[in-house]
Design an enzyme around this catalytic site. Structure first.
Site, mmCIF file in Angstrom:
data_model
loop_
_atom_site.group_PDB
_atom_site.id
_atom_site.type_symbol
_atom_site.label_atom_id
_atom_site.label_comp_id
_atom_site.label_asym_id
_atom_site.label_seq_id
_atom_site.Cartn_x
_atom_site.Cartn_y
_atom_site.Cartn_z
ATOM 1 N N ILE A 12 82.045 63.596 25.524
ATOM 2 C CA ILE A 12 81.731 64.043 24.161
ATOM 3 C C ILE A 12 82.946 64.724 23.537
ATOM 4 C CG2 ILE A 12 80.195 65.493 22.755
ATOM 5 C CD1 ILE A 12 78.111 65.199 25.058
ATOM 6 N N LYS A 34 90.736 71.023 32.207
ATOM 7 C CA LYS A 34 91.255 71.100 33.582
ATOM 8 C C LYS A 34 91.563 69.719 34.149
ATOM 9 C CE LYS A 34 89.748 72.746 38.126
ATOM 10 N NZ LYS A 34 88.604 73.232 38.921
ATOM 11 N N THR A 130 72.792 71.741 25.962
ATOM 12 C CA THR A 130 71.917 70.594 26.250
ATOM 13 C C THR A 130 70.448 70.939 26.021
ATOM 14 O OG1 THR A 130 71.077 69.267 28.084
ATOM 15 C CG2 THR A 130 72.020 71.369 28.681
ATOM 16 N N ASP A 131 69.645 69.915 25.743
ATOM 17 C CA ASP A 131 68.187 70.122 25.618
ATOM 18 C C ASP A 131 67.550 70.373 26.985
ATOM 19 O OD1 ASP A 131 68.426 67.560 26.709
ATOM 20 O OD2 ASP A 131 66.980 66.627 25.356
ATOM 21 N N GLU A 132 68.305 70.140 28.077
ATOM 22 C CA GLU A 132 67.710 70.278 29.412
ATOM 23 C C GLU A 132 67.352 71.732 29.730
ATOM 24 O OE1 GLU A 132 69.561 67.803 32.423
ATOM 25 O OE2 GLU A 132 70.213 66.371 30.908
ATOM 26 N N TYR A 155 72.080 72.290 37.147
ATOM 27 C CA TYR A 155 72.850 72.033 35.919
ATOM 28 C C TYR A 155 72.206 72.743 34.730
ATOM 29 C CZ TYR A 155 74.194 69.595 31.613
ATOM 30 O OH TYR A 155 74.585 69.311 30.323
ATOM 31 N N LYS A 159 73.525 75.897 32.320
ATOM 32 C CA LYS A 159 73.707 75.806 30.864
ATOM 33 C C LYS A 159 72.804 76.841 30.161
ATOM 34 C CE LYS A 159 75.931 73.282 28.818
ATOM 35 N NZ LYS A 159 77.353 73.262 28.405
HETATM 36 P P1 NAD Z 1 82.036 65.442 30.774
HETATM 37 O O1 NAD Z 1 81.675 65.747 32.192
HETATM 38 O O2 NAD Z 1 82.273 64.038 30.368
HETATM 39 O O3 NAD Z 1 83.326 66.283 30.354
HETATM 40 C C1 NAD Z 1 83.519 67.621 30.720
HETATM 41 C C2 NAD Z 1 84.991 67.951 30.494
HETATM 42 O O4 NAD Z 1 85.177 69.346 30.877
HETATM 43 C C3 NAD Z 1 85.947 67.129 31.353
HETATM 44 O O5 NAD Z 1 87.030 66.665 30.564
HETATM 45 C C4 NAD Z 1 86.420 68.114 32.424
HETATM 46 O O6 NAD Z 1 87.746 67.842 32.869
HETATM 47 C C5 NAD Z 1 86.351 69.439 31.668
HETATM 48 N N1 NAD Z 1 86.200 70.577 32.575
HETATM 49 C C6 NAD Z 1 85.311 70.686 33.602
HETATM 50 N N2 NAD Z 1 85.497 71.863 34.249
HETATM 51 C C7 NAD Z 1 86.509 72.500 33.594
HETATM 52 C C8 NAD Z 1 87.149 73.756 33.785
HETATM 53 N N3 NAD Z 1 86.799 74.581 34.788
HETATM 54 N N4 NAD Z 1 88.122 74.130 32.925
HETATM 55 C C9 NAD Z 1 88.500 73.299 31.901
HETATM 56 N N5 NAD Z 1 87.945 72.088 31.704
HETATM 57 C C10 NAD Z 1 86.948 71.702 32.542
HETATM 58 O O7 NAD Z 1 80.860 66.107 29.910
HETATM 59 P P2 NAD Z 1 80.210 65.626 28.538
HETATM 60 O O8 NAD Z 1 79.112 64.695 28.848
HETATM 61 O O9 NAD Z 1 81.275 65.232 27.604
HETATM 62 O O10 NAD Z 1 79.554 66.988 28.051
HETATM 63 C C11 NAD Z 1 80.292 67.927 27.252
HETATM 64 C C12 NAD Z 1 79.416 69.123 26.952
HETATM 65 O O11 NAD Z 1 78.255 68.697 26.241
HETATM 66 C C13 NAD Z 1 78.917 69.836 28.203
HETATM 67 O O12 NAD Z 1 78.936 71.226 27.957
HETATM 68 C C14 NAD Z 1 77.494 69.326 28.373
HETATM 69 O O13 NAD Z 1 76.698 70.311 29.012
HETATM 70 C C15 NAD Z 1 77.088 69.115 26.933
HETATM 71 N N6 NAD Z 1 76.067 68.069 26.721
HETATM 72 C C16 NAD Z 1 76.213 66.813 27.271
HETATM 73 C C17 NAD Z 1 75.267 65.820 27.005
HETATM 74 C C18 NAD Z 1 75.404 64.417 27.539
HETATM 75 O O14 NAD Z 1 74.495 63.598 27.363
HETATM 76 N N7 NAD Z 1 76.516 64.054 28.169
HETATM 77 C C19 NAD Z 1 74.157 66.120 26.196
HETATM 78 C C20 NAD Z 1 74.043 67.411 25.649
HETATM 79 C C21 NAD Z 1 75.004 68.364 25.909
HETATM 80 P P1 TYD Z 2 71.631 60.794 33.694
HETATM 81 O O1 TYD Z 2 72.417 59.793 32.915
HETATM 82 O O2 TYD Z 2 72.182 61.315 34.978
HETATM 83 O O3 TYD Z 2 71.314 62.001 32.683
HETATM 84 P P2 TYD Z 2 70.278 63.267 32.832
HETATM 85 O O4 TYD Z 2 69.870 63.396 34.242
HETATM 86 O O5 TYD Z 2 71.128 64.426 32.382
HETATM 87 O O6 TYD Z 2 69.151 62.979 31.894
HETATM 88 O O7 TYD Z 2 70.210 60.171 33.994
HETATM 89 C C1 TYD Z 2 69.363 59.701 32.957
HETATM 90 C C2 TYD Z 2 68.045 59.284 33.586
HETATM 91 O O8 TYD Z 2 68.268 58.136 34.415
HETATM 92 C C3 TYD Z 2 67.437 60.332 34.498
HETATM 93 O O9 TYD Z 2 66.018 60.263 34.375
HETATM 94 C C4 TYD Z 2 67.859 59.900 35.893
HETATM 95 C C5 TYD Z 2 67.892 58.385 35.785
HETATM 96 N N1 TYD Z 2 68.909 57.675 36.610
HETATM 97 C C6 TYD Z 2 68.519 56.561 37.349
HETATM 98 O O10 TYD Z 2 67.344 56.158 37.376
HETATM 99 N N2 TYD Z 2 69.493 55.900 38.062
HETATM 100 C C7 TYD Z 2 70.798 56.305 38.064
HETATM 101 O O11 TYD Z 2 71.644 55.672 38.754
HETATM 102 C C8 TYD Z 2 71.164 57.449 37.294
HETATM 103 C C9 TYD Z 2 72.588 57.933 37.284
HETATM 104 C C10 TYD Z 2 70.181 58.107 36.572
#
Ligand code: NAD
Ligand code: TYD
Length: 348
Positions: A12, A34, A130-132, A155, A159
């Site tokens: 993101i 990082k 996150t909504d989680e 996780y 958060k």
């Molecule tokens: P991601 O895992 O793809 O990226 C995380 C980034 O943070 C990476 O570039 C990593 O190198 C960096 N990072 C990790 N630890 C670090 C540290 N100690 N110091 C500096 N940098 C560090 O995650 P994402 O999916 O892009 O999520 C970004 C944010 O959005 C997170 O806070 C996550 O909780 C939140 N979020 C994600 C989702 C989703 O669906 N992916 C949904 C809602 C909220």
């Molecule tokens: P994920 O992408 O890990 O996101 P989150 O757990 O944060 O919602 O998983 C999305 C959903 O898919 C979750 O219900 C777990 C399920 N899942 C599988 O069934 N198989 C997989 O290999 C993965 C990674 C997730």
């Protein structure tokens, strides 16, 4: 304005960095990351030479380093995305989530408070969450900004804890904070450990597609660029101290989504209809697997005028095409060779 974006090399964060660097040439954007396994500077090659962009390799868990960085650069605003982000990894290594998501967030809050304490005017500390944190829904209902926190995985607990610290700094010290809580994102640059990119990669390579439990869990999917647009709106127009929920109004049972991905890939790869579905493999369920997430986004829609710009069909089409056209990116992240990019570009 000098904006620190943390985690900008991740999924993101890379879209948020690109949006801010290109849309706001007068802002100086500092991307602090990082470069863990999830950070990949190849996500940003198109903007890495922009005059208003600086990459900094650093760790938010190092308090002394973070304090020094804030004093050195005198940031005006923080958009905090750096995190450990995968639920499955949090089950095997919860302490890594405490260190980065809880301690790391507190280090940033403390450094911002110390830098800005004489005058908080026009400063912003924006936590992307996150909504989680709201836990798991039954078959009915949606998460609103008023839903009680009830995190269930390490996780989401980390958060939730960091959200609480952000709000504590607002109430206790008057730090000008904003928080948004978003549903599951999908789109380009998504690391193939999460469901959609993992499934696409495995289907492409004729490998088993793991479905946890019976595949009945439900997620609300939002295209990542629409999340970045929402973050732009909250940053500029969101009310200080407020929380905004962001979601796609787009709920899918995992098994239905995986069927859809298999069918799209059959078409794109000229396979006989039904071929990719044969790769589906039911595996042991995730421990404490949240049943359903669904977000009520009416606050951000009504107050800030945000709405998703693409339908799920359009977003998935773009995503599938991106993964098929970016074979090298996928190969690099699955082999780990993307981690050499920093040394080639920055550590000369
Ligand atoms: P991601 O895992 O793809 O990226 C995380 C980034 O943070 C990476 O570039 C990593 O190198 C960096 N990072 C990790 N630890 C670090 C540290 N100690 N110091 C500096 N940098 C560090 O995650 P994402 O999916 O892009 O999520 C970004 C944010 O959005 C997170 O806070 C996550 O909780 C939140 N979020 C994600 C989702 C989703 O669906 N992916 C949904 C809602 C909220
Ligand atoms: P994920 O992408 O890990 O996101 P989150 O757990 O944060 O919602 O998983 C999305 C959903 O898919 C979750 O219900 C777990 C399920 N899942 C599988 O069934 N198989 C997989 O290999 C993965 C990674 C997730």
């Amino acid at each position: 304005m000098k904006i620190l974006i943390t985690g900008g090399a991740g999924f993101i964060g890379s879209h948020v960095v690109r949006l801010f660097v290109t849309k706001y040439p007068n802002y100086q954007i500092f991307n602090l990351d990082k470069l863990t396994y999830a950070g990949n500077l190849q996500n940003l090659t198109d903007i890495e030479d922009a005059p208003n962009y600086t990459f900094i390799k650093g760790d938010i868990t190092d308090q002394e380093y973070i304090n020094g960085l804030f004093q050195e650069h005198q940031f005006d605003a923080v958009m905090h995305l750096a995190a450990e982000s995968h639920v499955d990894r949090s089950i095997t290594d919860p302490m890594a989530f405490v260190r980065t998501n809880v301690n790391g967030t507190c280090n940033l809050l403390h450094a911002a408070k110390e830098l800005w304490k004489s005058d908080f005017t026009d400063k912003v500390f924006y936590h992307i969450s996150t909504d989680e944190v709201y836990g798991s829904l039954g078959e009915e209902g949606m998460f609103t900004e008023e839903t009680k926190y009830d995190p269930r995985s390490p996780y989401s607990a980390s958060k939730a804890s960091s959200d609480h610290f952000v709000r504590a700094y607002y109430h206790t010290y008057g730090l000008p904070v904003k928080v948004s809580n978003c549903s599951n994102n999908y789109g380009p640059n998504h690391f193939p450990e999460k469901l959609i990119p993992l499934a696409l990669n495995n289907i492409k390579n004729n490998k088993p597609v793991p479905v946890y439990g019976k595949g009945e869990n439900i997620r609300d999917w939002l295209y990542v660029i629409d999340h970045a647009r929402a973050i732009d709106d909250v940053f500029h127009k969101g009310k200080e101290g407020d929380t905004y929920n962001i979601g796609g109004v787009n709920e899918w049972r995992n098994i239905d989504l995986i069927h859809l991905l298999c069918d799209i890939m059959d078409q794109k790869l000229d396979r006989e209809p039904g071929t990719s579905r044969k790769l589906i493999t039911f595996v042991t369920d995730r421990a404490g697997h949240d049943l359903r997430y669904a977000i009520d986004s009416s606050k951000i829609m009504n107050e800030l005028g945000w709405k998703p710009s693409v339908t799920f069909e359009e977003g998935l089409e773009k995503t599938v095409d991106w993964y098929l056209q970016n074979e090298e990116w996928l190969q690099n992240v699955t082999s780990g060779s993307y981690q050499e990019y920093y040394n080639e570009q920055y550590a000369r």
